[in-house]
Design an enzyme around this catalytic site. Structure first.
Site, mmCIF file in Angstrom:
data_model
loop_
_atom_site.group_PDB
_atom_site.id
_atom_site.type_symbol
_atom_site.label_atom_id
_atom_site.label_comp_id
_atom_site.label_asym_id
_atom_site.label_seq_id
_atom_site.Cartn_x
_atom_site.Cartn_y
_atom_site.Cartn_z
ATOM 1 N N GLU A 97 9.506 1.594 10.720
ATOM 2 C CA GLU A 97 10.593 2.534 10.382
ATOM 3 C C GLU A 97 9.955 3.912 10.430
ATOM 4 O OE1 GLU A 97 13.547 1.467 10.063
ATOM 5 O OE2 GLU A 97 13.341 -0.630 9.515
ATOM 6 N N GLU B 105 10.959 16.933 14.039
ATOM 7 C CA GLU B 105 11.522 16.725 12.713
ATOM 8 C C GLU B 105 10.966 17.811 11.768
ATOM 9 O OE1 GLU B 105 9.913 13.118 11.032
ATOM 10 O OE2 GLU B 105 11.821 12.574 10.132
ATOM 11 N N LYS C 195 0.867 -1.181 0.000
ATOM 12 C CA LYS C 195 0.000 0.000 0.000
ATOM 13 C C LYS C 195 0.902 1.228 0.000
ATOM 14 C CE LYS C 195 -1.296 2.975 2.438
ATOM 15 N NZ LYS C 195 -1.123 4.031 1.426
#
Ligand code: NAD
Length: 483
Positions: A251, A387, A175
């Site tokens: 991840e 981030e 996906k």
């Protein structure tokens, strides 16, 4: 029109390319032009794909490892042969410079070759005899895998998961991110054309990721999820698991520190920092997000950085000389602007950049941002904690190594870190201290097929690549034998 020629036939379900009932648009982030429409899968198609994967699991695990390995090698060759067309599509969909796109496509081939080799070495072992007899450690394919991938490295993220899953003997349903489904479809066509049995490799392009993933997560036949993306969505997938335990590779986000020691070769280190920061316009989970520089060399190092950044060029990824493409969308731009404005309002200085970029071409309507260096940054600023995912480099002055390493580690994330210096003992002590899964020592690109990739803490679990990578797709059976 033949379904195989229909560019919107991007669902690969049970060996057939299907167009689906509805489609969604794919946009070039540099020009904001619609470059294609792809099939929009829903939960029903997800369930059909899982039925097919469950049927294919038995077939694929009984195919010998050499044959499986051969398919992956053939896929690597097919990808190498198509490098230009794949790189052009990748740049159109993601915006990154063509040279980076080529590098990403070639990495796909290298990753498939690595997976092909590792699949042939997925050995178990025989233990020394116990009181009654020997023991065996038997490795088995994990079973149907769902691979969910992000838009920032839309080719390698697909291939890394698909290669390892197939090498280990498991079917996989991909996906891809809704921003970059076309490159995923192009690569999956090439891998599938190597002659995979129906249901072994499947693709669900969708604009409704939560619904599609939810339908699959609700079914106990799905044995593994391999997810690359934000920490927020990754943690949500863990929670969505509910009462059904299954293997999960995550991840997730990074917030990479880089430490420049006083003994570093400043020019080489500056080139490394610029590469590790501005590749993919900073939209990389391993991009430097915090740069700690020894106060004694701070000003000289910043001057070196400014010289290197002056050589970067913002624009359309296919234009010669362009090194920084657009951000993926206006939300990404808003986050970058917020981080810069917040830092300035709390006392940071803009040394270069700091604003939206306006490339000299009227068709470039995307979200471009100038490569930016901020100094005078401190831990009160948003950019020190989150981030940024954009081309902004915040520089923190530190008094000594101890302070640099302590601040580098002071984060919930643990994906990548960098150290630049020349004294071996100092570098060794630093890499020993840093709590990160991937460390570049004078190396701005610490990613290699031979090395395991993945994070600690809220950056994830399990590894992809290296000899550890295939472990994530294997179950272990302990067999005790009484003779
Ligand atoms: P994202 O989490 O928004 O999306 C990633 C994928 O998850 C996409 O395919 C998306 O469609 C899907 N998704 C979104 N919501 C979902 C849901 N509720 N259920 C199931 N799937 C869902 O992340 P993004 O913005 O596409 O990517 C950027 C993030 O990915 C950054 O944080 C970056 O650090 C991280 N990233 C990590 C790595 C790594 O290897 N650690 C690599 C690349 C990117």
């Amino acid at each position: 029109m033949n379904r195989l020629e229909d560019p919107s036939a991007t669902l690969l379900i049970d060996g057939e390319w299907l167009a689906g009932d509805s489609t969604f648009e794919v946009v070039n982030p540099a020009t904001l032009e619609v470059i294609g429409r792809v099939a929009d899968a829903g939960p029903g198609q997800a369930r059909t794909a899982l039925d097919a994967a469950a049927r294919a699991a038995g077939t694929w695990r009984s195919v010998d490892a050499e044959t499986r390995s051969g398919r992956l090698r053939a896929a690597a060759d097919a990808i190498r042969a198509e490098v230009e067309s794949l790189a052009t599509l990748l740049t159109a969909e993601n915006g990154k410079p063509l040279a980076e796109a080529r590098g990403e496509v070639l990495s796909c081939a290298r990753m498939l070759e690595w997976a092909a080799e590792e699949g042939r070495r997925a050995n178990g072992r025989v233990t020394p005899p116990g009181p009654n007899g020997p023991g065996l450690v038997v490795r088995a394919p994990v079973g149907p895998v769902l691979a969910i991938t992000p838009w920032n490295f839309p080719a390698t993220m697909v291939v890394r998961k698909v290669g390892l899953a197939l090498a280990a003997g498991s079917p996989v349903i991909v996906k891809p991110a809704e921003q970059t489904p076309m490159i995923a479809a192009a690569i999956i066509r090439l891998i599938n054309y190597t002659g995979l049995p129906a249901g072994v490799l499947q693709l669900l392009t969708t604009s409704r990721p939560a619904e599609v993933a939810g339908a699959l997560l609700a079914d106990a036949r799905l044995r593994k999820v391999s997810f690359t993306g934000s920490t927020e969505v990754g943690l949500g997938l863990v929670r969505a698991t509910g009462s059904q335990l299954r293997r999960m590779s995550l991840e997730l986000g990074g917030h990479a520190p880089a430490v420049v020691f006083a003994d570093a070769d400043l020019e080489t280190a500056a080139a490394g920092v610029v590469q590790a920061k501005f590749t993919n316009a900073g939209q990389s989970c391993v991009a430097i997000n915090r740069l700690y520089v020894h106060r004694g060399v701070h000003d000289e190092f910043v001057a070196q950085l400014v010289r290197k950044v002056a050589g970067l060029k913002v624009g359309h990824g296919t234009e010669p000389g362009v090194t920084i493409g657009p951000l993926i969308d206006s939300d990404a731009l808003a986050k970058v602007e917020k981080h810069v404005e917040d830092a300035i309002s709390r006392g940071a200085s803009v040394v270069t950049g700091g604003r939206r970029a306006t490339p000299d071409r009227p068709d470039l309507k995307g979200a471009f941002f100038q490569p930016t260096i901020l100094t005078g940054v401190d831990d009160s600023m948003l950019i020190s904690a989150e981030e940024t995912f954009g081309p902004v480099l915040p520089v923190f002055a530190v008094d000594d190594d101890e302070e640099a390493l302590a601040r580098a580690n002071a984060t919930e994330y643990g994906l990548a870190a960098y150290v630049f210096g020349t004294d071996f003992t100092r570098l060794w002590q630093a890499l020993d201290r840093l709590n990160f899964g991937v460390i570049g020592v004078n190396e701005p690109m610490p990613l290699r097929p031979e090395l395991p990739f993945g994070g600690m803490k809220n950056s994830g679990q399990e590894r992809e690549g290296g000899s550890e990578g295939i472990e994530a797709y294997l179950e272990t059976k302990a067999v005790a034998i009484r003779l």
